[in-house]
Design an enzyme around this catalytic site. Sequence first.
Site, PDB file in Angstrom:
ATOM      1  N   LYS A  66       0.813  -1.229   0.000  1.00  0.00           N
ATOM      2  CA  LYS A  66       0.000   0.000   0.000  1.00  0.00           C
ATOM      3  C   LYS A  66       0.849   1.283   0.000  1.00  0.00           C
ATOM      4  O   LYS A  66       0.447   2.283  -0.582  1.00  0.00           O
ATOM      5  CB  LYS A  66      -0.946   0.012   1.208  1.00  0.00           C
ATOM      6  CG  LYS A  66      -2.080  -0.989   1.094  1.00  0.00           C
ATOM      7  CD  LYS A  66      -3.053  -0.827   2.255  1.00  0.00           C
ATOM      8  CE  LYS A  66      -4.155  -1.868   2.165  1.00  0.00           C
ATOM      9  NZ  LYS A  66      -5.206  -1.653   3.149  1.00  0.00           N
ATOM     10  N   ASP A 103      -9.964   3.031   2.399  1.00  0.00           N
ATOM     11  CA  ASP A 103     -10.080   2.262   3.650  1.00  0.00           C
ATOM     12  C   ASP A 103     -10.787   3.050   4.760  1.00  0.00           C
ATOM     13  O   ASP A 103     -11.723   2.552   5.383  1.00  0.00           O
ATOM     14  CB  ASP A 103      -8.691   1.851   4.160  1.00  0.00           C
ATOM     15  CG  ASP A 103      -8.132   0.639   3.426  1.00  0.00           C
ATOM     16  OD1 ASP A 103      -8.923  -0.172   2.923  1.00  0.00           O
ATOM     17  OD2 ASP A 103      -6.895   0.516   3.368  1.00  0.00           O
TER      18      ASP A 103
HETATM   19  P1  NAP Z   1      -0.039  -2.072  11.796  1.00  0.00           P
HETATM   20  O1  NAP Z   1       0.264  -0.955  10.870  1.00  0.00           O
HETATM   21  O2  NAP Z   1       0.983  -3.119  12.027  1.00  0.00           O
HETATM   22  O3  NAP Z   1      -0.448  -1.402  13.210  1.00  0.00           O
HETATM   23  C1  NAP Z   1      -0.710  -2.207  14.337  1.00  0.00           C
HETATM   24  C2  NAP Z   1      -1.160  -1.330  15.516  1.00  0.00           C
HETATM   25  O4  NAP Z   1      -1.580  -2.217  16.565  1.00  0.00           O
HETATM   26  C3  NAP Z   1      -0.064  -0.442  16.114  1.00  0.00           C
HETATM   27  O5  NAP Z   1      -0.648   0.717  16.637  1.00  0.00           O
HETATM   28  C4  NAP Z   1       0.480  -1.318  17.255  1.00  0.00           C
HETATM   29  O6  NAP Z   1       1.029  -0.575  18.331  1.00  0.00           O
HETATM   30  C5  NAP Z   1      -0.782  -1.975  17.737  1.00  0.00           C
HETATM   31  N1  NAP Z   1      -0.510  -3.263  18.385  1.00  0.00           N
HETATM   32  C6  NAP Z   1       0.010  -4.373  17.796  1.00  0.00           C
HETATM   33  N2  NAP Z   1       0.133  -5.356  18.717  1.00  0.00           N
HETATM   34  C7  NAP Z   1      -0.300  -4.850  19.899  1.00  0.00           C
HETATM   35  C8  NAP Z   1      -0.417  -5.377  21.218  1.00  0.00           C
HETATM   36  N3  NAP Z   1      -0.050  -6.637  21.510  1.00  0.00           N
HETATM   37  N4  NAP Z   1      -0.917  -4.579  22.198  1.00  0.00           N
HETATM   38  C9  NAP Z   1      -1.289  -3.303  21.927  1.00  0.00           C
HETATM   39  N5  NAP Z   1      -1.194  -2.736  20.692  1.00  0.00           N
HETATM   40  C10 NAP Z   1      -0.706  -3.511  19.700  1.00  0.00           C
HETATM   41  O7  NAP Z   1      -1.358  -2.870  11.327  1.00  0.00           O
HETATM   42  P2  NAP Z   1      -2.577  -2.327  10.430  1.00  0.00           P
HETATM   43  O8  NAP Z   1      -2.234  -2.429   8.990  1.00  0.00           O
HETATM   44  O9  NAP Z   1      -2.990  -1.015  10.973  1.00  0.00           O
HETATM   45  O10 NAP Z   1      -3.693  -3.454  10.687  1.00  0.00           O
HETATM   46  C11 NAP Z   1      -4.256  -3.620  11.984  1.00  0.00           C
HETATM   47  C12 NAP Z   1      -5.400  -4.648  11.917  1.00  0.00           C
HETATM   48  O11 NAP Z   1      -6.459  -4.133  11.125  1.00  0.00           O
HETATM   49  C13 NAP Z   1      -5.030  -5.991  11.289  1.00  0.00           C
HETATM   50  O12 NAP Z   1      -5.572  -7.006  12.104  1.00  0.00           O
HETATM   51  C14 NAP Z   1      -5.723  -5.977   9.941  1.00  0.00           C
HETATM   52  O13 NAP Z   1      -6.120  -7.259   9.526  1.00  0.00           O
HETATM   53  C15 NAP Z   1      -6.947  -5.123  10.237  1.00  0.00           C
HETATM   54  N6  NAP Z   1      -7.468  -4.432   9.021  1.00  0.00           N
HETATM   55  C16 NAP Z   1      -8.779  -4.620   8.686  1.00  0.00           C
HETATM   56  C17 NAP Z   1      -9.292  -3.995   7.559  1.00  0.00           C
HETATM   57  C18 NAP Z   1     -10.739  -4.202   7.162  1.00  0.00           C
HETATM   58  O14 NAP Z   1     -11.078  -3.985   5.990  1.00  0.00           O
HETATM   59  N7  NAP Z   1     -11.608  -4.565   8.066  1.00  0.00           N
HETATM   60  C19 NAP Z   1      -8.473  -3.153   6.777  1.00  0.00           C
HETATM   61  C20 NAP Z   1      -7.136  -2.966   7.175  1.00  0.00           C
HETATM   62  C21 NAP Z   1      -6.644  -3.618   8.318  1.00  0.00           C
HETATM   63  P3  NAP Z   1       2.586  -0.117  18.345  1.00  0.00           P
HETATM   64  O15 NAP Z   1       2.648   1.159  17.589  1.00  0.00           O
HETATM   65  O16 NAP Z   1       2.898   0.027  19.788  1.00  0.00           O
HETATM   66  O17 NAP Z   1       3.371  -1.227  17.685  1.00  0.00           O
END
Ligand code: NAP
Length: 276
Positions: A66, A103
Amino acid sequence: MKKWFAVIGNPISHSLSPNMHETWLKQLSIEASYIPIQVEQDHLEQAVKSLKLLGCSGWNVTVPFKEEIIPFLDEVDDSAKGIGAVNTVVKTLENKYIGYNTDGLGFIESLGSIKSDHNILMIGAGGAARGIAHAFKSLGFTQLTIANRTLEKAKVLGDELKIGQAVTLEEAENTLNKFDIVVQTTPLGMKNNDASLPIKLNLLKGNAIVADIVYNPLVTPFLEEAKKYNVQTINGLGMLVHQGALAFSYWNGVKPDTNGMIQQLIEQIGGNYVNR
Ligand code: NAP
């Protein structure tokens, strides 16, 4: 030439987008197809060149491309530029390929009718949170609090948006009764992931809306917990369907049926998608 669309990513076999778009194309009698393409990590530039050469009418972009795709496009819409990520590429009549990000707007559409003076708490400050936060700002929301495990990342996003205040997860938990909408954007609760909650919900406001963007399982531990407080809960399937519907409307000039698609996917993937 018959129109054709694609989704590129790696891995891509799990993507629900081909099924969703093929169904909409058929429902609306649009002569086109939509195919999944797995792109190897070092081959993105070549893949984009090939899609252009082959006259692809538009494509979706998913993890991990992305952000990386931006330099290979002809133009990027301002909102996608601000977010720093593209999930939809549109071919113009002049054969230019423009990047957009649907998104965040897709997520907000999945919430149904909400008001711009609602006080929002967003948990997480990663890629998805960034898209959602920018979309809230673009729609005139002014009260956004970002809580993140790494506070610095929440501060960066809040400062960038100028409407966002950054707090720790503990601060969010202790002030939860201030918020009308709580949005969970971390991967916690996703299948094969840590099932713990990012914050406790015992101070939840009585009429709050609680959303989780994770959709596998459909009812995450966070939503299960929220349901105990009899509040409205929204799963991540709506975001997936609405971001796809926006992309579809950019490509085809017509909005497809989102409610029917959400029902279809729930039936197709099962009540709880994958049991942990
Ligand atoms: P990302 O960029 O890796 O961001 C992850 C976020 O979660 C960061 O803020 C991270 O905090 C936090 N985090 C991770 N592990 C954690 C833990 N154990 N405790 C507390 N905070 C934690 O991921 P992303 O791309 O944003 O995606 C996040 C989720 O959204 C995924 O599960 C994805 O499948 C879902 N998603 C869904 C859709 C949909 O269409 N429904 C679209 C996009 C994404 P830190 O900054 O401290 O690391």
